[in-house]
Design an enzyme around this catalytic site. Structure first.
Site, PDB file in Angstrom:
ATOM      1  N   GLY A 200      38.054  36.201  47.492  1.00 51.29           N
ATOM      2  CA  GLY A 200      37.771  35.538  46.226  1.00 51.29           C
ATOM      3  C   GLY A 200      38.532  36.190  45.099  1.00 51.29           C
ATOM      4  O   GLY A 200      39.026  37.324  45.213  1.00 51.29           O
ATOM      5  N   CYS A 201      38.637  35.476  43.990  1.00 54.85           N
ATOM      6  CA  CYS A 201      39.430  35.966  42.859  1.00 54.85           C
ATOM      7  C   CYS A 201      38.737  37.139  42.168  1.00 54.85           C
ATOM      8  O   CYS A 201      39.338  38.203  41.976  1.00 54.85           O
ATOM      9  CB  CYS A 201      39.712  34.841  41.869  1.00 54.85           C
ATOM     10  SG  CYS A 201      38.272  33.865  41.402  1.00 54.85           S
ATOM     11  N   TYR A 202      37.465  36.965  41.783  1.00 55.50           N
ATOM     12  CA  TYR A 202      36.746  38.089  41.175  1.00 55.50           C
ATOM     13  C   TYR A 202      36.745  39.302  42.114  1.00 55.50           C
ATOM     14  O   TYR A 202      37.029  40.424  41.668  1.00 55.50           O
ATOM     15  CB  TYR A 202      35.306  37.695  40.851  1.00 55.50           C
ATOM     16  CG  TYR A 202      35.117  36.800  39.659  1.00 55.50           C
ATOM     17  CD1 TYR A 202      35.598  37.146  38.399  1.00 55.50           C
ATOM     18  CD2 TYR A 202      34.425  35.597  39.787  1.00 55.50           C
ATOM     19  CE1 TYR A 202      35.386  36.316  37.299  1.00 55.50           C
ATOM     20  CE2 TYR A 202      34.212  34.768  38.686  1.00 55.50           C
ATOM     21  CZ  TYR A 202      34.696  35.128  37.450  1.00 55.50           C
ATOM     22  OH  TYR A 202      34.487  34.313  36.359  1.00 55.50           O
TER      23      TYR A 202
END
Lengths: 348, 348, 348, 348
Positions: free
Chosen positions: B149-151
């Site tokens: 995921g990005c976060y």
């Protein structure tokens, strides 16, 4: 106190309208008619209204409107509005309609562009187009005012001095060679989530849309023709720019009968504009080097206008807040005129 | 040339992925699988790809994939991806999956947060979490890489040096007192038009959302616990900021066993970070007064990191482009590692 | 009518202040003191004031102030303000000062952070810190009110209920473990053109700055310590986000003495906040799932606050318009209190 | 490998240029000449270049340029560039100049608009205007290419098919009645902090500037006149819109000799554009309902064009990235042509 209602209170313009009315020193909001279940408070629909207005919404039915209401603003979409407007007029209140349903004296044009039959031609006839700077006297006595479109407001105010007969205009422009290149913020597209209102599609982007095919073009043509007393046709190209609010219209018109006119000074054109709007509280003609900026009118009911000459062309730049002077502010201004309140009340 | 396909090619990340792959000197796109009628060209779905890639899309079915395909990127939403991934693995190609479906070794956590039963636990077991800076050796030999995921990418890269066992870290942070305050651009919300992706709702606005309740929190906890060899729990608060792309995570951790440590110089902490990422091509540790800015990483595969000490707290600031290092760029980096291509190919 | 002046009238906050004062039903602007040659109209300095306020500016000298002026707002930069404030106090008017010059009871802290000697310690002693929600009674009788910083306003209002002694708070937080992660729009950086206020440097960018080293940190610590009756130290990390206005502070505090407190319901914390601000017209505690958004407070004097519990942490999210509640609106609120006008006048 | 240098490497366009050159498969950057003390690394001037290019800058002197350099890009401001260009030509390298100094064959026009005497008329005579789509053969053999302005690139590419003699155009437009309404992102204003590049002045704002008085107007007129073989005069109104990059020009021209032409189908005009750019890799003519969007060209070397007919007017909409096709990308394209490299190399 003028007692007012808002019918169809969930659009961006409705929120702006309510915020203006709440601050208005001579107005009391007594009625909010919406199509929501369960009579929510308006602050549940718009959380930013908490501790500002906690009034409960009721239905969009004149029977649910309190006795003594003087005027309702109808902020419903076109084609829906004309189902409700006659019922409120019938109930004896004045109406200011935000939709296009009462803007076209020629219902054929309306029907062509909005693709429905007009179902309230009786009231259409008496509707007054609500730009006070041009039609103040008619608005004063109107039962039904049709609030103008946002693009038309900026374009018509920018062009009226050049086509108008009100003052003895010493200039003439070619009435079939007018180009309006308009730039609008995204709120002009409405509150509905669609691909073309997605943040990432609008942000860091400029685009033209509906070039030569926007519904506001015939509206501009009709009203300017009325002002000019002669048929006007325009080339209208709207653009979307990445900001919430504001419209800037850059208008290109051609001076005619000016062949001898190289000698005519720029000041002569400025005089026409300065004179035309001399006593208007909401139109500011930019003098000298200044040019209008949307940021100077956003949040206000002003229309800022500047004029330049480039070769044979007069370039008029006209800007407004599409949600205020282009919608809710102008509606309040119309209400003030209709109800005998100081025209600037609640707007400065 | 590595022959690749993209399955589910209509998300923002898919477009970024395709743009990266088209420029990649060692890659050929041979297959685009989408759920659209009529085999459109990809440039009909994304007009910005005209004259860049005119390949026709086919179905999301391994049978429609050309012989000789080496690897497919699956860019489908969570819970959908695990319906397709096993079929492509079965067909003998390597897979990099963009969804969350293969990120959780403990399927119970996945099922709790994504509210479905996991239907492909067999492949889940062998999936490798795709942050090359931490798991390069496993990625090298993986058939299935789960793209992070990005976060999580920004948070994990920012914290790994402080919890990691890779180098002989002379510092310790309290593993159950970590706060991650993350700020993301709007593309992180996906391409679907919704009220919360409407331009006028996002523009000129900052807000927190899903505080303590975002699906990326357990993902971060799992991977950091793996890196630390010990359970880690975090307090995660994501925010939406008005820009298209970029994530900046501000991380607050507490140094422990530092009581005597007032004497410990700031440079000691910097050494830990500099050493940890010394040979990494895509991590840049900011030296001196510089702080990271999302604008410096947008459009790139870099993660920029700075470190500050405030009282007992270490503050780590870590930023990436959510669509590149937080999605498509990292996927290409993973592909390079999996396929024996220079790790930076197509990314600088 | 309260007769007021504005001294140093060219900052962003000055423009906001003037716009608020012009609309205020109980105020007349009688004096604008600036450092400009030739007594320009204020509308020449701020074209957006054309047709709103055409008053001529004069010098920043009490002698140029009309007789009968009741109060002046001093909107000069820190270190300059304290050269002018005593002269206006001497002239017998009340003063609301926007700078930091009268915010620190301990002048040593001021001198450390602002790097000058304080030249007006006499008046410093009697200055009242102007957050009406906390210090209303003192403001009522003050000759000199020090208008708070923007970050401090949002942080202090968010934390006061958890450290305050006003109500019988059944909760306690660890006073030396408070983290404030604040996000501000660009107007917070002032009106001067610099590299870090250039559009292309700010737009599409998020960054942290002055982490652990911002002048507002000691201001927050001093006021919260006063409210708590005990020393408080914070970790403060401000961030710049791409929007004109608004501050959102995300505050992380740790509940103590809550070991037995897993049983304590979330509603208990909400009760503390609801009770603390029950009668405050400008603080709105968000109930249920709602979280604050800067767009809901921009243009208003509201502070919107929400509370969440994540593990041992209480997360408070507090947002304001930095130019209104964080500057000019709060100044007007203070003026209302000082001059016996309805506290909300001119602000709703 | 083509060995290149950049002289004057600190503008926004320089950064874009360096990023393009670094990725270019057939180019090596061997020289960066700047006016900075102490030979800093370019990554100290632009931190976003860390781990991308660490080359040290030297002076802007041909003697400091390494032997074997083939070509230098001069990215200095107008009036400064012509002091350096002759020295590099003298040193035997090819030059692509970004300034206006070599764009005007008629030096009188240059001197009128740039308010200096031209000091290098010898080289001015042989300079080739660098739009490869129009002047490819001349560029191929040029020693000195003058890289076009950003507005001119979008306007000229949009109008060339309607005024050009290259194909047997069956349409004619009135050459003295052309209006160009252009909308540009803020990077077009350069990197210097000024009031008009301050974030809060540009954000949420649209404005016109230099209406009928912009230096790019005579540049457009000169080049279009050259293409048409006849004098052309335009009305040019540039606007600033709140985004970093991108220019969209909306061009209004009048078809002549079309009286009989109501029968002429729209497809005839489309044919002219499709034919004119049939083999051009960087011009995309939008078909059907599609209109260009700046977001589709930002970061690319494309010029996207659409055409509409509104009454007697042809409306051409043309958009580019002002920093790529409007500056650095076009420069690389010119370099490719000048140095015998594949024209699209490094640009797709």
């Amino acid at each position: 106190m003028v007692k007012v209602g808002v019918v169809g209170a969930t659009a961006y313009t409705s929120l702006e309208l309510i915020k203006l009315l709440v601050k208005h020193p001579a107005v009391e909001i007594v009625y909010l008619g919406v199509r929501k279940e369960g009579n929510p408070r308006i602050s549940e629909i718009f959380p930013s209204l908490q501790k500002i207005l906690e009034l409960r919404c009721t239905g969009m039915n004149p029977e649910e409107m309190p006795k003594g209401t003087d005027l309702v603003f109808v902020t419903l979409p076109p084609t829906i509005a004309m189902q409700y407007v006659p019922r409120f007029l019938q109930a004896g209140v004045k109406v200011i309609d935000f939709s296009a349903d009462y803007r076209f004296q020629d219902k054929g044009i309306y029907e062509k562009w909005y693709k429905v039959s007009h179902t309230d031609t009786a009231n259409l006839k008496e509707a007054v187009y609500g730009i006070p700077e041009l039609f103040r006297d008619n608005i004063k006595n109107a039962r039904l005012v049709s609030n103008p479109g946002c693009y038309p407001t900026s374009a018509i105010l920018g062009l009226a001095p050049l086509v108008g007969a009100r003052c003895n205009v010493p200039l003439h422009i070619n009435l079939d060679d007018i180009i309006i290149d308009a730039k609008s913020g995204v709120s002009g597209r409405g509150r509905e989530p669609r691909e073309d209102t997605h943040y990432c599609e609008c942000n860091e982007n400029v685009e033209a849309y509906n070039v030569g095919a926007h519904r506001h073009a015939p509206e501009i043509e009709q009203i300017l023709s009325m002002v000019a007393g002669s048929n006007i046709s325009i080339c209208f190209a709207p653009h979307l720019v990445p900001m919430n609010r504001g419209i800037l219209s850059t208008i290109y018109a051609k001076l005619v009968g000016r062949g001898d006119a190289a000698s005519r000074p720029y000041s002569e054109i400025m005089d026409v504009f300065n004179e035309f709007y001399r006593n208007e509280p909401f139109v500011r003609i930019k003098q000298g080097d200044e040019l209008p900026k949307t940021k100077d009118v956003v949040g206000t009911n002003f229309c800022d206008i500047a004029v330049r000459v480039v070769g044979e062309r007069v370039v008029v730049i006209s800007c407004i807040d599409n949600l205020i002077k282009g919608a809710s502010g102008q509606a309040v201004q119309n209400m003030n005129v209709m109800c005998g309140v100081e025209e600037t009340a609640g707007l400065v």
